[in-house]
Design an enzyme around this catalytic site. Structure first.
Site, PDB file in Angstrom:
ATOM      1  N   LYS A  15       0.778  -1.235  -0.025  1.00  0.00           N
ATOM      2  CA  LYS A  15      -0.116  -0.120   0.059  1.00  0.00           C
ATOM      3  C   LYS A  15       0.965   1.280  -0.071  1.00  0.00           C
ATOM      4  CE  LYS A  15      -1.885  -0.840   3.871  1.00  0.00           C
ATOM      5  NZ  LYS A  15      -1.397  -2.328   4.222  1.00  0.00           N
ATOM      6  N   ARG A  90     -10.039   1.004   7.579  1.00  0.00           N
ATOM      7  CA  ARG A  90      -9.600  -0.407   8.026  1.00  0.00           C
ATOM      8  C   ARG A  90     -10.476  -1.245   8.759  1.00  0.00           C
ATOM      9  NH1 ARG A  90      -3.684   0.466   8.213  1.00  0.00           N
ATOM     10  NH2 ARG A  90      -2.826  -1.376   9.052  1.00  0.00           N
ATOM     11  N   ARG A 127      11.760  -6.720   6.069  1.00  0.00           N
ATOM     12  CA  ARG A 127      11.815  -5.127   5.580  1.00  0.00           C
ATOM     13  C   ARG A 127      12.612  -4.310   6.531  1.00  0.00           C
ATOM     14  NH1 ARG A 127       6.054  -1.815   5.501  1.00  0.00           N
ATOM     15  NH2 ARG A 127       5.767  -2.769   7.632  1.00  0.00           N
ATOM     16  N   ARG A 163      11.009  -2.014  11.586  1.00  0.00           N
ATOM     17  CA  ARG A 163       9.724  -1.469  12.255  1.00  0.00           C
ATOM     18  C   ARG A 163       9.556  -2.108  13.380  1.00  0.00           C
ATOM     19  NH1 ARG A 163       4.767   0.304   8.238  1.00  0.00           N
ATOM     20  NH2 ARG A 163       3.622  -1.060   9.789  1.00  0.00           N
ATOM     21  N   ARG A 174      -0.960  -8.957  13.201  1.00  0.00           N
ATOM     22  CA  ARG A 174      -1.332  -7.906  12.178  1.00  0.00           C
ATOM     23  C   ARG A 174      -2.227  -8.787  10.982  1.00  0.00           C
ATOM     24  NH1 ARG A 174       3.974  -5.382  10.972  1.00  0.00           N
ATOM     25  NH2 ARG A 174       2.852  -4.063   9.072  1.00  0.00           N
TER      26      ARG A 174
HETATM   27  P1  AP5 Z   1       4.665  -1.627   1.932  1.00  0.00           P
HETATM   28  O1  AP5 Z   1       4.724  -0.818   0.700  1.00  0.00           O
HETATM   29  O2  AP5 Z   1       5.610  -1.046   3.160  1.00  0.00           O
HETATM   30  O3  AP5 Z   1       3.342  -2.387   2.379  1.00  0.00           O
HETATM   31  P2  AP5 Z   1       2.250  -1.812   3.197  1.00  0.00           P
HETATM   32  O4  AP5 Z   1       0.998  -2.332   2.738  1.00  0.00           O
HETATM   33  O5  AP5 Z   1       2.249  -0.257   3.284  1.00  0.00           O
HETATM   34  O6  AP5 Z   1       2.593  -2.371   4.755  1.00  0.00           O
HETATM   35  P3  AP5 Z   1       2.563  -1.815   5.935  1.00  0.00           P
HETATM   36  O7  AP5 Z   1       3.438  -2.818   6.925  1.00  0.00           O
HETATM   37  O8  AP5 Z   1       2.967  -0.527   6.135  1.00  0.00           O
HETATM   38  O9  AP5 Z   1       1.055  -2.093   6.328  1.00  0.00           O
HETATM   39  P4  AP5 Z   1      -0.044  -1.886   7.561  1.00  0.00           P
HETATM   40  O10 AP5 Z   1      -1.234  -1.759   7.059  1.00  0.00           O
HETATM   41  O11 AP5 Z   1       0.561  -3.120   8.540  1.00  0.00           O
HETATM   42  O12 AP5 Z   1       0.812  -0.820   8.379  1.00  0.00           O
HETATM   43  P5  AP5 Z   1       0.394   0.769   8.661  1.00  0.00           P
HETATM   44  O13 AP5 Z   1       1.684   1.435   8.869  1.00  0.00           O
HETATM   45  O14 AP5 Z   1      -0.681   1.011   7.694  1.00  0.00           O
HETATM   46  O15 AP5 Z   1       5.787  -3.026   1.402  1.00  0.00           O
HETATM   47  C1  AP5 Z   1       6.287  -3.956   2.527  1.00  0.00           C
HETATM   48  C2  AP5 Z   1       7.449  -4.268   1.950  1.00  0.00           C
HETATM   49  O16 AP5 Z   1       7.324  -5.328   0.904  1.00  0.00           O
HETATM   50  C3  AP5 Z   1       8.700  -3.422   1.846  1.00  0.00           C
HETATM   51  O17 AP5 Z   1       9.842  -4.063   2.091  1.00  0.00           O
HETATM   52  C4  AP5 Z   1       8.576  -3.008   0.207  1.00  0.00           C
HETATM   53  O18 AP5 Z   1       9.574  -2.633  -0.337  1.00  0.00           O
HETATM   54  C5  AP5 Z   1       8.163  -4.517  -0.210  1.00  0.00           C
HETATM   55  N1  AP5 Z   1       7.282  -4.611  -1.493  1.00  0.00           N
HETATM   56  C6  AP5 Z   1       6.210  -3.724  -1.710  1.00  0.00           C
HETATM   57  N2  AP5 Z   1       5.887  -4.100  -2.970  1.00  0.00           N
HETATM   58  C7  AP5 Z   1       6.397  -5.263  -3.389  1.00  0.00           C
HETATM   59  C8  AP5 Z   1       6.147  -6.079  -4.291  1.00  0.00           C
HETATM   60  N3  AP5 Z   1       5.316  -5.965  -5.515  1.00  0.00           N
HETATM   61  N4  AP5 Z   1       7.302  -7.196  -4.638  1.00  0.00           N
HETATM   62  C9  AP5 Z   1       8.027  -7.420  -3.465  1.00  0.00           C
HETATM   63  N5  AP5 Z   1       8.188  -6.518  -2.621  1.00  0.00           N
HETATM   64  C10 AP5 Z   1       7.630  -5.579  -2.235  1.00  0.00           C
HETATM   65  O19 AP5 Z   1      -0.337   0.579  10.250  1.00  0.00           O
HETATM   66  C11 AP5 Z   1       0.681   0.313  11.213  1.00  0.00           C
HETATM   67  C12 AP5 Z   1      -0.207   0.032  12.456  1.00  0.00           C
HETATM   68  O20 AP5 Z   1      -0.996   1.494  12.833  1.00  0.00           O
HETATM   69  C13 AP5 Z   1      -1.471  -0.508  12.557  1.00  0.00           C
HETATM   70  O21 AP5 Z   1      -1.145  -1.921  12.891  1.00  0.00           O
HETATM   71  C14 AP5 Z   1      -2.367  -0.211  13.513  1.00  0.00           C
HETATM   72  O22 AP5 Z   1      -2.102  -0.450  14.931  1.00  0.00           O
HETATM   73  C15 AP5 Z   1      -2.221   1.534  13.311  1.00  0.00           C
HETATM   74  N6  AP5 Z   1      -3.091   1.972  12.414  1.00  0.00           N
HETATM   75  C16 AP5 Z   1      -2.862   2.452  10.952  1.00  0.00           C
HETATM   76  N7  AP5 Z   1      -4.006   2.795  10.631  1.00  0.00           N
HETATM   77  C17 AP5 Z   1      -4.894   2.555  11.173  1.00  0.00           C
HETATM   78  C18 AP5 Z   1      -6.595   2.737  10.946  1.00  0.00           C
HETATM   79  N8  AP5 Z   1      -6.964   3.109   9.916  1.00  0.00           N
HETATM   80  N9  AP5 Z   1      -7.070   2.095  11.953  1.00  0.00           N
HETATM   81  C19 AP5 Z   1      -6.807   1.641  13.104  1.00  0.00           C
HETATM   82  N10 AP5 Z   1      -4.989   1.584  13.512  1.00  0.00           N
HETATM   83  C20 AP5 Z   1      -4.423   1.954  12.497  1.00  0.00           C
HETATM   84 MG    MG Z   2       2.491   1.095   5.066  1.00  0.00          MG
END
Ligand code: AP5
Ligand code: MG
Length: 230
Positions: A15, A90, A127, A163, A174
């Site tokens: 994402k 979410r 990552r 992270r 997660r």
């Molecule tokens: P990346 O692009 O970083 O993936 P991502 O989907 O953004 O993964 P996140 O870990 O950020 O998702 P998340 O939803 O758990 O975390 P968030 O920060 O939103 O890619 C991942 C890896 O893969 C990277 O190394 C990249 O280089 C690699 N990659 C990407 N594309 C690739 C491909 N095509 N092929 C190979 N490799 C690839 O949320 C964190 C926390 O915040 C949550 O757990 C929660 O506690 C809180 N939070 C955030 N938003 C909310 C909400 N709306 N409601 C409640 N709590 C929330």
């Molecule tokens: Mg992300």
């Protein structure tokens, strides 16, 4: 009309990678609730102090806090050309609140990126991110390797770290939280003509092409700003 796009998908689906790229191509701002929360944690704000333990366990921060954060961002003048939402909504309650906040604005386009669980675990446990600005490290930099220790972030010069929520136990939590709370959003959105399912298991550049093609196709049909920033 403005281009308003949600990037939906499980942890590690890409994402952030794709939302960053898409926001840059289209010249519109990105709101990542995860990035906003991590910044609040780093700055030890009231929200950050409450969110830290929840995030470290892989659980969700309350809908009330998250909806408040997004509402404030959507009130800013820089969203006139559109907005990219990464990691929000979410939960069904967040999606319903977002529909309310979007009343009178261009329709939401939903990009749903799906990747098999084994690949998600592999991506997240390997990552590295910049300890200073949070950007993902370049692909191929392995955690614990001398190359990773020596590397510096091309954006800010910071060094790379894992992270706090990227250890395998928390990653699996997660994924469970995603299945329970966020997967139902696929059903919530998939009947809308603006729902774009994307196979996220291909290379980042191929995934980016598929997203742009799907969003532009919908945007042209619906007469919204698919050509923004180009
Ligand atoms: P990346 O692009 O970083 O993936 P991502 O989907 O953004 O993964 P996140 O870990 O950020 O998702 P998340 O939803 O758990 O975390 P968030 O920060 O939103 O890619 C991942 C890896 O893969 C990277 O190394 C990249 O280089 C690699 N990659 C990407 N594309 C690739 C491909 N095509 N092929 C190979 N490799 C690839 O949320 C964190 C926390 O915040 C949550 O757990 C929660 O506690 C809180 N939070 C955030 N938003 C909310 C909400 N709306 N409601 C409640 N709590 C929330
Ligand atoms: Mg992300």
């Amino acid at each position: 009309m403005a281009l308003n796009v949600i990037f939906l998908g499980p942890p590690g689906a890409g994402k952030g990678t794709q939302a960053d790229r898409f926001a840059q191509v289209k010249g519109i701002p990105k709101i990542s609730t995860g990035d906003i929360l991590r910044e609040a944690v780093a700055n030890k704000t009231a929200i950050g102090l409450r969110a830290k333990a929840i995030m470290d366990r892989g659980e969700l921060v309350t809908d009330e806090v998250i909806i408040g954060i997004v509402k404030e961002r959507l009130d800013r003048p820089n969203v006139a050309k559109g907005i990219i939402l990464d990691g929000f909504p979410r939960t069904v309650a967040q999606a319903q609140a977002l529909d309310g906040l979007m009343a009178g604005r261009s329709p939401l386009i939903v990009v749903d990126i799906q990747v098999p669980d084994a690949e998600l675990v592999r991506r997240l446990t390997s990552r590295l991110v910049c300890g200073q600005c949070g950007s993902n490290a370049p692909a191929g930099l392995a955690a614990g390797s001398p190359a990773a220790a020596a590397a510096r972030c091309p954006k800010c010069g910071g060094s790379f770290v894992q992270r706090a929520d990227d250890n395998e136990m928390v990653v699996r939590e997660r994924l469970k939280v995603y299945e329970k709370n966020t997967r139902p959003l696929v059903e919530f959105y998939q009947k809308r003509p603006s729902f774009c399912p994307i196979d996220g298991s291909q290379s980042p550049s191929r995934v980016a092409e598929m997203i742009e093609m799907a969003v532009d196709t919908f945007a042209i049909t619906a007469g919204v700003g698919g050509g923004a920033g180009r």
